[in-house]
Scaffold this active site. Structure first.
Site, PDB file in Angstrom:
ATOM      1  NE  ARG A  87      10.349  91.000  70.893  1.00 49.78           N
ATOM      2  CZ  ARG A  87      11.518  90.951  69.836  1.00 49.78           C
ATOM      3  NH1 ARG A  87      11.296  91.246  68.647  1.00 49.78           N
ATOM      4  NH2 ARG A  87      12.493  90.835  70.275  1.00 49.78           N
ATOM      5  CG  ASP A  94      15.443  97.349  59.218  1.00 51.92           C
ATOM      6  OD1 ASP A  94      16.509  96.502  59.708  1.00 51.92           O
ATOM      7  OD2 ASP A  94      14.412  96.919  59.734  1.00 51.92           O
TER       8      ASP A  94
END
Length: 280
Positions: free
Chosen positions: A42, A153
């Site tokens: 990632r 979030d």
């Protein structure tokens, strides 16, 4: 010629440990040894975007960025955001069949018309919008209510998508019939759908790190924190669960994810059914 630098990037054990410690200390996510390849793959994409040739250089770059923006990119890259409308439908069935009728009756008797919920780890918005839709359905014929869902979030990227409130047709498949017509606006000949204003107006999106102070005013009536605590170790889970307890109103509910439980965590919640816990 194919650029092979992405595949050639090596993440050393020492670099992985440093990244794991940074992430854990910042937001509580526990990147154990089995996550090393995930971290490498990632972050390697981010290195390629920035044309940085090593993880050592990237760490220096991220930590020296005075705006904190690159560290936010690092956290975004390592946060998993998987969701859908009405995911884990047993939770919404419990709200509809048991919790909402009792909640509305109790509030009406006390002449209190305020309902507050929190979607902690809201990802791209399907969860809080689903909560809003479920509340609007419960309100049918029940008068006017002041209902708001706080949706938070850690990832700025998913919050941007959530605020847009536009989803491909496949993402809204769980909504059919009258609810779909009532709460979604068809776009692009049905290729995508936009969440209706009545639903959007109930949801307030904000970036929030669960490990830091919460600018959240209680009490709240129920909290969804699903598939978030799985990334935390037990001491972090215990601190988080206690903070949820403090924020919830009496008879409030805490919903966790299907792969999560409070087993091994000291708490005062009453078990209702798998992944649903009540504050007496």
């Amino acid at each position: 010629m194919l650029d092979t630098r992405l595949e050639e990037l090596t993440l050393t054990e020492e670099q992985f440990c440093r990244i794991s410690d940074l992430v854990y200390n910042y937001c509580g996510i526990n990147l154990h040894d089995g996550k090393k390849e995930l971290v490498r793959s990632r972050l390697a994409k981010r290195l390629r975007t920035l044309k940085i040739r090593s993880f050592e250089d990237y760490l220096a770059y991220a930590l020296k960025d005075p705006s904190g923006g690159e560290f936010t990119h690092l956290i975004d890259a390592l946060s998993t955001n998987l969701t859908s409308f009405f995911r884990e439908p047993q939770h919404f069935a419990y709200l509809r069949e048991h919790f909402y009728p009792a909640l509305l009756t109790r509030k009406r008797a006390a002449k209190q018309w305020r309902i507050r919920a929190w979607s902690a780890g809201c990802s791209s918005g399907e969860e809080p919008y689903s909560i809003a839709i479920s509340l609007l359905e419960a309100f049918q014929g029940q008068g006017r209510w002041d209902a708001k869902i706080l949706a938070t979030d850690l990832s700025t990227q998913v919050l941007t998508r959530a605020r847009e409130g536009v989803y491909e047709a496949a993402r809204v498949a769980p909504l059919t019939g009258t609810p779909k017509q009532r709460y979604l606006i068809r776009r692009d000949q049905g290729a995508s759908f936009e969440v209706a204003p009545a639903v959007r107006s109930m949801v307030v999106f904000a970036r929030l790190n669960l490990m830091q102070p919460w600018p959240v005013r209680g009490p709240v009536d129920f909290i969804f924190c699903r598939n978030v605590m799985i990334y935390f170790d037990k001491p972090t889970q215990q601190r988080l669960v206690q903070r949820f307890w403090d924020l919830l109103d009496a008879k409030g509910l805490l919903f966790t994810g299907h792969s999560e439980s409070l087993t091994g965590v000291q708490h005062r919640f009453e078990y209702v059914q798998p992944t649903i816990y009540a504050k007496p």
